[in-house]
Design an enzyme around this catalytic site. Sequence first.
Site, short mmCIF file in Angstrom:
data_model
loop_
_atom_site.label_atom_id
_atom_site.label_comp_id
_atom_site.label_asym_id
_atom_site.label_seq_id
_atom_site.Cartn_x
_atom_site.Cartn_y
_atom_site.Cartn_z
N HIS A 1 8.67 -44.10 -74.67
CA HIS A 1 9.04 -44.09 -75.71
C HIS A 1 8.05 -44.10 -76.71
O HIS A 1 6.90 -44.88 -76.67
CB HIS A 1 10.16 -45.25 -75.91
CG HIS A 1 9.83 -46.41 -76.14
ND1 HIS A 1 9.25 -47.16 -77.37
CD2 HIS A 1 9.53 -47.62 -75.39
CE1 HIS A 1 9.02 -48.30 -77.17
NE2 HIS A 1 9.11 -48.44 -75.81
N GLU B 1 14.16 -45.26 -78.70
CA GLU B 1 14.48 -46.29 -77.53
C GLU B 1 14.81 -47.73 -77.61
O GLU B 1 15.64 -48.64 -77.17
CB GLU B 1 12.88 -46.46 -76.53
CG GLU B 1 13.15 -47.03 -75.33
CD GLU B 1 13.05 -48.54 -75.46
OE1 GLU B 1 13.61 -49.34 -74.32
OE2 GLU B 1 12.63 -49.20 -76.40
N ASP C 1 6.72 -48.44 -70.09
CA ASP C 1 6.96 -48.91 -71.25
C ASP C 1 6.36 -50.15 -71.11
O ASP C 1 6.92 -51.30 -70.52
CB ASP C 1 8.59 -48.96 -71.36
CG ASP C 1 9.22 -49.69 -72.56
OD1 ASP C 1 8.21 -50.11 -73.29
OD2 ASP C 1 10.31 -49.78 -72.87
ZN ZN Z 1 9.45 -50.59 -75.41
#
Ligand code: ZN
Length: 317
Positions: free
Chosen positions: A123, A169, A198
């Site tokens: 993201h 996100e 992430d």
């Molecule tokens: Zn994150």
Amino acid sequence: MPFTTSRSAVVAASTLSVLLLGTAGVHAEEPAHAGGATPDISVAEVMRHLDALQRISDAHNGNRAHGTAGYQASVDYVREKLDAAGYRTSLQEFEFGGKKSWNLIADWPRGGKSGKVLMVGAHLDSVDTSPGINDNGSSVGAILETALTVSARKASPSQHLRFAFWGTEEETYIGSTHYVNTLPPAELSRITAYLNFDMIGSPNAGYFVYDQSPEVARHFQGYFDAKGIPTEPATALNGRSDHEPFLAKGVPVGGIFTGSAEIKTPEQAAKWGGTAGEAMDKCYHQACDTPANIDKHTLDVNADAIAAMVWKLGVRK
Ligand SMILES: [Zn+2]
């Protein structure tokens, strides 16, 4: 250098064919090749992307969140690099909370003759209280640098490579959910795995591997085993990132994670180093999540792991 040598040899051979056969059935395209040895991603290059994202944040009220000019500038930064490297890029627009946003999708135009697709995503947005450099500039920089290495190698991968930079996100993976829900089922079924990243440069890091799809997890596990780095399952990320919509549609998922607000235990500090009793990322979702919040060694190890998995699962196989 083996790469340069073998490529020159193949080009020379095809030139000879042209001379012998004239124009009949001979194309001037460069021949397919596997993409060379597993690359060593330069952490200095990844950090340059993180510094750029920090400058974008500094110029846009200290964040790169959904619905802001800081997010749009982040998209522009990444897209420009991918376009210059020869990717086919597109923006998928969607709306959330009355504001427009975009997923940036980048397709590598070479290879992929198998009809299979390996997808790699991170993201690109931050929360509105943070420049979002570990969360998630770290992964954006690493997958961008991996994508640029595919281009620099002029790789013709076995699987089609698609890189995704997701919008929104931080509002519960809105962008990736939109992508998955609007992708035709036939396209979805071509995706052999979705690799999600992430937070991969946490300052008080752990080494966590997604365990939802054992057929993908074992490759990441093998990578860390070979380096002598112990891992744990990335359960803290369950239900909390862009792999969820893929998993819900039955696509195998994988990824790695280095920790957010979770407190490091004494056992974890003993095997990974760092400080027990403190958060793995004490700047999680805060203004101090800047390039200074990144552990460069952790980022280096994990960026190399990402490239190794892309080569193993998508480029070479
Ligand atoms: Zn994150």
